[in-house]
Write a protein that holds these residues in place. Structure first.
Motif, PDB file in Angstrom:
ATOM      1  N   GLY A 282       0.780  -1.226   0.000  1.00 46.78           N
ATOM      2  CA  GLY A 282       0.000   0.000   0.000  1.00 46.78           C
ATOM      3  C   GLY A 282       0.809   1.271   0.000  1.00 46.78           C
ATOM      4  N   GLU A 283       2.134   1.165  -0.001  1.00 48.21           N
ATOM      5  CA  GLU A 283       2.970   2.360   0.091  1.00 48.21           C
ATOM      6  C   GLU A 283       2.786   3.331  -1.079  1.00 48.21           C
ATOM      7  N   PRO A 284       2.550   2.850  -2.327  1.00 48.55           N
ATOM      8  CA  PRO A 284       2.328   3.817  -3.418  1.00 48.55           C
ATOM      9  C   PRO A 284       1.159   4.761  -3.150  1.00 48.55           C
ATOM     10  N   LEU A 285       0.150   4.290  -2.443  1.00 49.81           N
ATOM     11  CA  LEU A 285      -0.990   5.164  -2.139  1.00 49.81           C
ATOM     12  C   LEU A 285      -0.555   6.349  -1.282  1.00 49.81           C
ATOM     13  N   ALA A 286       0.391   6.105  -0.379  1.00 51.72           N
ATOM     14  CA  ALA A 286       0.854   7.184   0.493  1.00 51.72           C
ATOM     15  C   ALA A 286       1.649   8.228  -0.268  1.00 51.72           C
ATOM     16  N   ARG A 287       2.099   7.880  -1.493  1.00 52.18           N
ATOM     17  CA  ARG A 287       2.895   8.837  -2.273  1.00 52.18           C
ATOM     18  C   ARG A 287       2.057   9.608  -3.282  1.00 52.18           C
ATOM     19  N   LEU A 288       0.746   9.413  -3.260  1.00 49.82           N
ATOM     20  CA  LEU A 288      -0.119  10.174  -4.156  1.00 49.82           C
ATOM     21  C   LEU A 288      -0.016  11.661  -3.855  1.00 49.82           C
ATOM     22  N   PRO A 289      -0.149  12.512  -4.862  1.00 45.74           N
ATOM     23  CA  PRO A 289      -0.203  13.948  -4.579  1.00 45.74           C
ATOM     24  C   PRO A 289      -1.310  14.239  -3.560  1.00 45.74           C
ATOM     25  N   LEU A 290      -1.045  15.129  -2.623  1.00 46.87           N
ATOM     26  CA  LEU A 290      -2.009  15.364  -1.558  1.00 46.87           C
ATOM     27  C   LEU A 290      -3.351  15.855  -2.080  1.00 46.87           C
ATOM     28  N   TRP A 291      -3.332  16.689  -3.119  1.00 47.28           N
ATOM     29  CA  TRP A 291      -4.609  17.192  -3.635  1.00 47.28           C
ATOM     30  C   TRP A 291      -5.464  16.062  -4.182  1.00 47.28           C
ATOM     31  N   LEU A 292      -4.816  15.003  -4.658  1.00 51.69           N
ATOM     32  CA  LEU A 292      -5.550  13.867  -5.214  1.00 51.69           C
ATOM     33  C   LEU A 292      -6.019  12.924  -4.107  1.00 51.69           C
ATOM     34  N   GLY A 293      -5.087  12.488  -3.246  1.00 50.74           N
ATOM     35  CA  GLY A 293      -5.430  11.494  -2.232  1.00 50.74           C
ATOM     36  C   GLY A 293      -6.199  12.057  -1.057  1.00 50.74           C
ATOM     37  N   LEU A 294      -6.017  13.358  -0.792  1.00 56.56           N
ATOM     38  CA  LEU A 294      -6.617  13.947   0.401  1.00 56.56           C
ATOM     39  C   LEU A 294      -7.835  14.814   0.101  1.00 56.56           C
ATOM     40  N   VAL A 295      -8.045  15.140  -1.180  1.00 57.30           N
ATOM     41  CA  VAL A 295      -9.168  16.006  -1.540  1.00 57.30           C
ATOM     42  C   VAL A 295     -10.063  15.360  -2.595  1.00 57.30           C
TER      43      VAL A 295
END
Length: 414
Positions: free
Chosen positions: A182-195
């Motif tokens: 699951g580590e690649p998910l943590a490297r998503l751009p914040l605007w994408l993964g968090l918004v």
């Protein structure tokens, strides 16, 4: 000032969020006496104008509590092996749930039935309540007892905890390469993964699942609530130690607040147009459903961001007291509201005075209940409080896979 990654074990901001969410829950349930929606007991004097006020917190109030519960679970699981952790959680949460269903909730159901015209002496009612022998109906649907009513939150937390503990136990036995999947998910751009992804997900749940699976809080088949609440729980679990995520939420707090106000304005405005007959009901509903996920995300992220910015180090004696008191207050608050509402109805007081008295009686009753519970050993167990230090068993064994960080100071059952 925000917390650093080294201070992520002492999450005072999450404690304050939990405290604030419970305060909103109490206010919301007092409002349910007067708003023209179905609830256990209703005032004969309903207030249409209260609906836009009530929907301000509807989408996100419990989402916050599930996020905080997921974060607390992360801190505990980092310190313990999955099996001892799960055993400890079952011991901590199951007695309050059973105590609530057998002692705290029945007066709600008794008064609810009396309000609907089915009046019974309490001893007769209670015998039927325990044995599911009442053959009662509420708004045409069977009223099944025993029931957990507002304690559905505890049931869902228990189920999510069991699922998560099992997943963690399996994950810790996987090879290191699989554990890093699951580590690649943590490297998503914040605007994408968090918004963007959370907004699209929550909007999809409301548009696709909600029309087919309305909220029931019955556990089985409650897919809309599970889709939202389990996601919030997992978000809290997954981000609890991510300084990057919490710094971003704090940095974006003003923009998130603007987004939240925008979403609420559309949601509440559509409701008002529907209520006044200005807009077509089907169109207003469609708009409300479309913006619900944006509203839910916007306020949730805003509160998380502002809390982390200003409350991450906001220590105060009231925090320690209220953090301990929250769960007993939660257990008893709805019963107190219903009892106070029914008792005061006969006096036909001005609504503002009546509502203020219901709120005062509820908070006062919560304080008395907690003060009693924390002083009585067996009642501590039944209300989710930790046993007194002298009676505490040996600590949960630490996991060789987890952190050896100090225990989080919160003593809440959540």
């Amino acid at each position: 000032m925000t917390a650093t990654s080294k201070n992520m074990d002492r999450r005072l901001d999450l404690d304050w969020i939990r405290i604030g969410a419970l305060a909103l829950l109490i206010l919301y349930h007092v409002g349910m006496v007067y708003v023209p929606w179905d609830w256990h007991v209703k005032s004969p004097r309903l207030l249409d104008w209260l609906q836009p006020v009530m929907v301000l917190t509807n989408p996100w109030r419990l989402t916050l509590l599930f996020i905080v519960s997921g974060a607390a679970t992360r801190f505990m699981l980092d310190r313990a092996a999955a099996t001892p952790f799960l055993k400890a959680r079952l011991i901590r949460l199951t007695p309050p749930l059973l105590f609530g269903m057998l002692v705290i909730v029945p007066p709600q159901t008794w008064l609810q039935l009396a309000d609907a015209g089915t009046s019974l002496p309490y001893d007769q009612f209670y015998a039927a309540y325990l044995t599911a022998g009442g053959d009662w109906r509420w708004h045409g649907a069977p009223l099944t007892t025993p029931t957990w009513n507002h304690l559905w939150f505890v049931v869902y937390i228990l189920v999510y905890t069991m699922l998560l503990a099992g997943t963690v136990a399996i994950g810790r036995r996987l090879p290191a390469a699989w554990r890093r999947a699951g580590e690649p998910l943590a490297r998503l751009p914040l605007w994408l993964g968090l918004v963007l992804i959370p907004i699209l997900y929550l909007t999809g749940v409301r548009l696709v699942l909600a029309p087919v699976y309305p909220e029931t809080h019955a556990l089985f088949g409650d897919w809309t609530v599970h889709a939202e609440s389990l996601a919030a729980f997992l978000f809290g679990f997954g981000t609890a130690r991510s300084a990057r995520v919490w710094r971003a939420l704090a940095a974006w707090r003003r923009r998130l607040l603007g987004l939240a106000i925008f979403a609420y304005a559309i949601y509440a405005g559509s409701l008002i147009l529907w209520m006044t007959g200005t807009a077509d009901a089907a169109l207003a509903k469609a708009v409300m459903h479309s913006v619900y996920g944006l509203d839910q995300y916007g306020w949730t992220a805003t509160i998380l961001g502002y809390a982390h910015q200003y409350l991450a180090r906001a220590e105060h004696p009231a925090r320690a007291y209220l953090t301990q008191a929250i769960f007993p207050w939660y257990l008893v608050h709805q019963t107190l509201i219903i009892m106070a509402a029914v008792a005061l109805r006969r006096f036909t007081l001005p609504i503002a005075v009546e509502a203020a008295l219901i709120l005062t009686a509820t908070v006062g009753g919560c304080v008395l209940f907690y003060e009693l519970a924390r002083r009585v050993g067996w009642l501590r167990v039944l209300t989710g409080l930790k046993p007194h230090p002298a009676a505490t068993a040996r600590p949960i064994p630490r996991s060789p896979h987890g952190s050896c960080a100090p225990e989080r100071p919160s003593g809440t059952a959540w």
